[in-house]
Design an enzyme around this catalytic site. Structure first.
Site, short mmCIF file in Angstrom:
data_model
loop_
_atom_site.label_atom_id
_atom_site.label_comp_id
_atom_site.label_asym_id
_atom_site.label_seq_id
_atom_site.Cartn_x
_atom_site.Cartn_y
_atom_site.Cartn_z
N LYS A 84 -2.03 1.59 -8.64
CA LYS A 84 -2.54 0.20 -9.61
C LYS A 84 -3.72 0.19 -9.37
CE LYS A 84 -2.49 -3.15 -12.76
NZ LYS A 84 -3.62 -3.52 -12.63
N SER A 96 -1.23 -3.40 -7.35
CA SER A 96 -2.24 -3.75 -7.96
C SER A 96 -3.01 -4.91 -6.48
CB SER A 96 -1.95 -5.11 -8.39
OG SER A 96 -3.75 -5.47 -9.25
N ASP A 98 -8.10 0.19 5.69
CA ASP A 98 -9.80 0.30 6.31
C ASP A 98 -10.22 0.02 7.77
OD1 ASP A 98 -9.22 2.71 4.27
OD2 ASP A 98 -10.94 1.91 2.97
#
Length: 438
Positions: free
Chosen positions: A317, A292, A303
């Protein structure tokens, strides 16, 4: 019984009418099906209420029905009764009235893992390894760990008496409860590298990260070469804290986006200028227990190529739960959105794949390698190096292979192999950067 059922059915129909108002013939069939299903629920409720082998309260039956409805949606939606709702608020707030000790259960007693610095338990002299046998004179045996913890928590400035067994001695320790702040961030230095460990994302996390980074910077100064951000076994927590932790290491760009059924409710979170690490390299550690909010941080830094992700693939998740209070009846935790990394990838059931995959492993020296390995200096008649400091030992030249005794290393604490690889990576990057500069 029938009159009760009729009243209950009227209530269910009223609920259905509120949820599904008359909006035209296109949805009349849907409403009719909803009425039928609500009637089914009423039939089952009344039958259980009347004929179950033991009497069950209406409140417990309704709670069980709501709980079943939510848990059947996905693994993370849930009903929280009043007590569980309060416990969740304490967990996310990160502070409560208590003693300030980390505990576990051992042989039916509460065992102190560690007292937290500058807390009532610490000031009262409670030590790691102490066994708490009684709370206010009541024996702790028979209590679960959560029940014992609940008894130790209480209003600030209230008193409690602990009976402690330390070795062969038992004694009472009176303690006054105070506000305890849960530490979600722990830090230390590993040589010239800063180590940051986030155990969960609570309301204290962002300030904890900033304070820890400042402390490391002040301690190492110009010697600091990078940071390890350890998110292993971090189950997640508050979305806004994950965004702020990501923002702390990013200068610009999207951090995460969340999207639900209604496209207009989609949200995008962006970084603001400022990098607490001042551009120094960062390695993020993840494993299968990173979920999460942890995956939001790892995904954003990966990224934007701000950090190297090392370890094992994360849990996967990729959904957001919203807490919806229900007045005096507690709250529901409902999955309302999915989140996406800056590159638009959903992590749901996929996880974050590390840039460098490293299993957690145990390092053991191969048997015989020390005995069999020889060097130039071990050869008989080898030339001496005048640049080496210190006199050469008499037996260095003339000793025969096998004469030397192999020293067996003393047992030491287990090595965190993944952390060791992260530290090696940062040291290598620092060495490379220094060579480029010089």
């Amino acid at each position: 019984m029938h009159s009760y059922f009729k009243n209950f059915s009227v209530i269910l129909y009223a609920i259905a009418f509120i949820v599904f108002p008359l909006v035209g013939t296109a949805k009349e069939n849907d409403r009719s099906e909803t009425y039928r299903l609500l009637e089914l629920f009423g039939d089952v409720f009344e039958r259980v209420r009347a004929d179950y082998v033991e009497e069950v309260s209406d409140e417990n039956l309704i709670e069980a029905a709501v709980r079943g409805m939510l848990t059947d949606l996905d693994p993370h939606s849930a009903y929280l009764n009043q007590k569980h709702f309060q416990d969740m608020k304490i967990q996310t707030k990160g502070e409560f009235g208590g003693l300030g000790i980390e505990v576990t259960m051992e042989a039916g007693y509460v065992k102190v893992v560690s007292p937290i610095d500058d807390t009532p338990a610490f000031r009262a002299g409670i030590k790691a390894g102490d066994l708490i046998t009684h709370l206010d004179g009541d024996h702790v045996q028979g209590l679960t760990l959560s029940q014992a913890v609940e008894k130790m928590r209480g209003p600030i400035d209230s008193n409690i008496k602990l009976t402690v067994r330390r070795g062969t001695k038992s004694f009472d320790v009176p303690i006054t409860r105070d506000k305890i702040v849960i530490r979600s961030v722990r830090s230390r230095t590993e040589g010239n590298i800063g180590y940051l460990r986030i155990t969960s994302f609570s309301e204290q996390t962002e300030s904890g990260i900033n304070n820890a980074v400042d402390k490391i910077k002040n301690g190492l100064g110009d010697k600091l070469v990078g940071f390890v951000l350890d998110l292993r076994n971090n189950p997640g927590g508050l979305l806004d804290q994950a965004v702020m932790v990501s923002d702390a290491f990013l200068e610009e760009g999207e951090i995460v986006s969340t999207r639900g059924r209604v496209q207009e409710n989609a949200q995008r979170f962006h970084a603001s200028p400022g990098d607490v690490a001042n551009g120094l390299p960062v390695v993020v550690l993840i494993n299968g227990g990173s979920a999460s909010a942890s995956e939001i941080v790892a995904g954003a830094l990966q990224d934007h190529r701000r950090a190297v992700i090392l370890g094992k693939k994360s849990f996967g998740k990729g959904s957001v739960q919203t807490i919806i209070p229900l007045g005096r009846s507690g709250a529901i935790k409902l999955t309302t959105q999915r989140y996406f990394t800056p590159s638009g990838v959903s992590i749901q059931a996929r996880g974050i794949s590390p840039d460098i995959e490293v299993d957690q492993a145990r390092i053991e020296p191969l048997e015989g390698t020390r005995r069999d390995r020889r060097h130039e200096a071990d050869l008989r008649g080898a030339l001496q190096n005048d640049q080496l400091e210190g006199p050469k030992q008499e037996n260095d030249v003339d000793k025969k292979p096998g004469d030397a005794k192999v020293k067996v290393p003393l047992a030491s604490k287990p090595v965190d192999y993944q952390l060791a690889r992260a530290l090696d990576l940062l040291r290598g990057l620092a060495l490379y950067r220094n060579r480029i500069v010089n």
